[in-house]
Design a protein around this motif. Sequence first.
Motif, PDB file in Angstrom:
ATOM      1  N   ASN A 250       0.826  -1.206   0.000  1.00  0.00           N
ATOM      2  CA  ASN A 250       0.000   0.000   0.000  1.00  0.00           C
ATOM      3  C   ASN A 250       0.861   1.258   0.000  1.00  0.00           C
ATOM      4  OD1 ASN A 250      -2.268  -1.630   0.089  1.00  0.00           O
ATOM      5  ND2 ASN A 250      -2.423  -1.566   2.326  1.00  0.00           N
ATOM      6  N   ALA A 251       1.956   1.230   0.786  1.00  0.00           N
ATOM      7  CA  ALA A 251       2.857   2.377   0.807  1.00  0.00           C
ATOM      8  C   ALA A 251       3.467   2.617  -0.573  1.00  0.00           C
ATOM      9  CB  ALA A 251       3.959   2.162   1.847  1.00  0.00           C
ATOM     10  N   GLN A 252       3.839   1.546  -1.284  1.00  0.00           N
ATOM     11  CA  GLN A 252       4.434   1.699  -2.612  1.00  0.00           C
ATOM     12  C   GLN A 252       3.433   2.272  -3.606  1.00  0.00           C
ATOM     13  OE1 GLN A 252       7.494   1.446  -3.438  1.00  0.00           O
ATOM     14  NE2 GLN A 252       7.220   1.775  -5.626  1.00  0.00           N
ATOM     15  N   ARG A 253       2.162   1.852  -3.513  1.00  0.00           N
ATOM     16  CA  ARG A 253       1.146   2.380  -4.438  1.00  0.00           C
ATOM     17  C   ARG A 253       0.908   3.874  -4.196  1.00  0.00           C
ATOM     18  NH1 ARG A 253      -0.980  -2.876  -3.855  1.00  0.00           N
ATOM     19  NH2 ARG A 253      -2.106  -2.310  -1.953  1.00  0.00           N
ATOM     20  N   VAL A 254       0.842   4.293  -2.916  1.00  0.00           N
ATOM     21  CA  VAL A 254       0.676   5.710  -2.632  1.00  0.00           C
ATOM     22  C   VAL A 254       1.894   6.507  -3.100  1.00  0.00           C
ATOM     23  CG1 VAL A 254       0.421   7.394  -0.769  1.00  0.00           C
ATOM     24  CG2 VAL A 254      -0.884   5.277  -0.703  1.00  0.00           C
ATOM     25  N   PHE A 255       3.078   5.943  -2.911  1.00  0.00           N
ATOM     26  CA  PHE A 255       4.307   6.603  -3.362  1.00  0.00           C
ATOM     27  C   PHE A 255       4.272   6.826  -4.881  1.00  0.00           C
ATOM     28  CE2 PHE A 255       8.478   5.801  -5.322  1.00  0.00           C
ATOM     29  CZ  PHE A 255       9.145   6.940  -4.916  1.00  0.00           C
ATOM     30  N   ALA A 260       3.422  10.387  -9.579  1.00  0.00           N
ATOM     31  CA  ALA A 260       2.743  10.695 -10.845  1.00  0.00           C
ATOM     32  C   ALA A 260       2.065  12.054 -10.802  1.00  0.00           C
ATOM     33  CB  ALA A 260       1.714   9.599 -11.154  1.00  0.00           C
ATOM     34  N   GLN A 261       1.652  12.497  -9.602  1.00  0.00           N
ATOM     35  CA  GLN A 261       1.021  13.810  -9.464  1.00  0.00           C
ATOM     36  C   GLN A 261       2.024  14.960  -9.440  1.00  0.00           C
ATOM     37  OE1 GLN A 261      -1.414  13.544  -5.970  1.00  0.00           O
ATOM     38  NE2 GLN A 261      -2.958  12.221  -6.937  1.00  0.00           N
ATOM     39  N   GLY A 262       3.311  14.646  -9.500  1.00  0.00           N
ATOM     40  CA  GLY A 262       4.329  15.692  -9.566  1.00  0.00           C
ATOM     41  C   GLY A 262       4.997  16.003  -8.244  1.00  0.00           C
ATOM     42  N   PHE A 263       4.684  15.260  -7.162  1.00  0.00           N
ATOM     43  CA  PHE A 263       5.322  15.494  -5.874  1.00  0.00           C
ATOM     44  C   PHE A 263       6.682  14.790  -5.817  1.00  0.00           C
ATOM     45  CE2 PHE A 263       0.806  16.061  -4.857  1.00  0.00           C
ATOM     46  CZ  PHE A 263       0.855  17.264  -4.171  1.00  0.00           C
ATOM     47  N   ALA A 264       7.600  15.357  -5.021  1.00  0.00           N
ATOM     48  CA  ALA A 264       8.901  14.714  -4.775  1.00  0.00           C
ATOM     49  C   ALA A 264       8.734  13.715  -3.624  1.00  0.00           C
ATOM     50  CB  ALA A 264       9.955  15.755  -4.455  1.00  0.00           C
ATOM     51  N   ALA A 265       7.887  12.719  -3.864  1.00  0.00           N
ATOM     52  CA  ALA A 265       7.512  11.766  -2.816  1.00  0.00           C
ATOM     53  C   ALA A 265       8.704  10.918  -2.394  1.00  0.00           C
ATOM     54  CB  ALA A 265       6.372  10.875  -3.302  1.00  0.00           C
ATOM     55  N   GLU A 266       8.660  10.430  -1.129  1.00  0.00           N
ATOM     56  CA  GLU A 266       9.729   9.610  -0.584  1.00  0.00           C
ATOM     57  C   GLU A 266       9.138   8.480   0.252  1.00  0.00           C
ATOM     58  OE1 GLU A 266      13.200  11.392   1.211  1.00  0.00           O
ATOM     59  OE2 GLU A 266      12.587  13.365   0.452  1.00  0.00           O
ATOM     60  N   ARG A 267       9.821   7.330   0.222  1.00  0.00           N
ATOM     61  CA  ARG A 267       9.517   6.236   1.126  1.00  0.00           C
ATOM     62  C   ARG A 267      10.443   6.386   2.333  1.00  0.00           C
ATOM     63  NH1 ARG A 267       7.833   1.259  -0.848  1.00  0.00           N
ATOM     64  NH2 ARG A 267       8.247   0.596   1.303  1.00  0.00           N
ATOM     65  N   LEU A 268       9.891   6.770   3.474  1.00  0.00           N
ATOM     66  CA  LEU A 268      10.699   6.979   4.671  1.00  0.00           C
ATOM     67  C   LEU A 268      10.994   5.648   5.350  1.00  0.00           C
ATOM     68  CD1 LEU A 268       8.841  10.099   6.098  1.00  0.00           C
ATOM     69  CD2 LEU A 268      10.787  10.033   4.548  1.00  0.00           C
ATOM     70  N   GLU A 269      11.933   5.665   6.297  1.00  0.00           N
ATOM     71  CA  GLU A 269      12.297   4.451   7.004  1.00  0.00           C
ATOM     72  C   GLU A 269      11.122   3.954   7.848  1.00  0.00           C
ATOM     73  OE1 GLU A 269      15.753   5.008   9.292  1.00  0.00           O
ATOM     74  OE2 GLU A 269      17.046   5.487   7.559  1.00  0.00           O
ATOM     75  N   PRO A 270      10.933   2.628   7.924  1.00  0.00           N
ATOM     76  CA  PRO A 270       9.828   2.085   8.722  1.00  0.00           C
ATOM     77  C   PRO A 270       9.967   2.493  10.186  1.00  0.00           C
ATOM     78  CG  PRO A 270      10.776   0.392   7.305  1.00  0.00           C
ATOM     79  CD  PRO A 270      11.696   1.561   7.232  1.00  0.00           C
ATOM     80  N   THR A 271       8.819   2.655  10.837  1.00  0.00           N
ATOM     81  CA  THR A 271       8.799   3.023  12.246  1.00  0.00           C
ATOM     82  C   THR A 271       9.048   1.800  13.117  1.00  0.00           C
ATOM     83  OG1 THR A 271       6.422   2.656  12.462  1.00  0.00           O
ATOM     84  CG2 THR A 271       7.146   4.838  11.704  1.00  0.00           C
ATOM     85  N   ARG A 272       9.227   2.050  14.417  1.00  0.00           N
ATOM     86  CA  ARG A 272       9.455   0.938  15.342  1.00  0.00           C
ATOM     87  C   ARG A 272       8.238   0.033  15.459  1.00  0.00           C
ATOM     88  NH1 ARG A 272      11.554   4.045  20.572  1.00  0.00           N
ATOM     89  NH2 ARG A 272       9.846   5.395  19.888  1.00  0.00           N
TER      90      ARG A 272
END
Length: 312
Positions: A250-255, A260-272
Amino acid sequence: MNTARHIEQLLYRHQCVGIPGFGAFLTETKPARLDEAAHTFFPPAKVLSFNPLLKNNDGLLASHLARAERLSYDDALDRIAQDVAVWRDALIAERRLTLANIGVLSVNAEGNLVFEEAGQVNYFTGAFGLSSFVSPAIRREVLAVVGEDAEEEAPIVLVPQRTESRQWLKYAAIFAIGLGTSGFFGNRYYQGRIAEETEIVQAEVQKEVGNRIQQATFFLEAPLENVVLPVEKTWKPYHIVAGAFREEGNAQRVFEKLTAQGFAAERLEPTRKGLYPVSYGSYATLSEAQAALDTIRKQHGGEAWLLVTKRH
């Protein structure tokens, strides 16, 4: 108000301390400065501000309160909610709320919250032990310049010349002139011989150096490797988070959607807790992040929130 005391402790270590349902206290480090008019030196310090729009729960205050008071996470949230309710009642009744060592919140004529920093505590740990001090101005004496006309001239003493001479001094002078003349011509001849021999030696040396240069061969056994200098990436600790997901898919699909919408999106490090955060983008300064957060909330809804990370 235990919540205010725990907020004070967190301000030493974090740049943003959020209070769920109420707002967030933000810090900005200011360098040391000099007030020339008052001759006062001030050490580096953290400047506090308050943003009533950052009401989301980032978990920082609740987790700290739970550990300090030995409570569960839910009980800590309840304790914070109780204190927030007391704060709101004070603002409604007295239009003023004082948090010890933090500052004063008041309601202005337009109904907006206004924050005034207490300024009693410096939350910048790098300035521990330093305090402001006053240094009086240094008074310098101006020396008077003495003109040249005031200088005294040394008196000139005239010594009379003796006209007496002795007969034997004439012969001594003639003998000394003879020795000087012979020595002069002998010295000229000796110096000429040394100059001729020096030129001969220098010519031989130059000839030998030229032969050696013609016989020399210059080569490199292996070319030098290219030197690659590492370039430090700009650190961007402020992230506008679109959501945190339990499923990495799900995180990858939102990323991919945000990209695609033009944002400089990032996958951040997973939380604890095993969540996968996705951000609209990251920013180097707090002012840039707040401006971007306001724009995203207006255009895409109010689900986005601000996350501040520390340098590893």
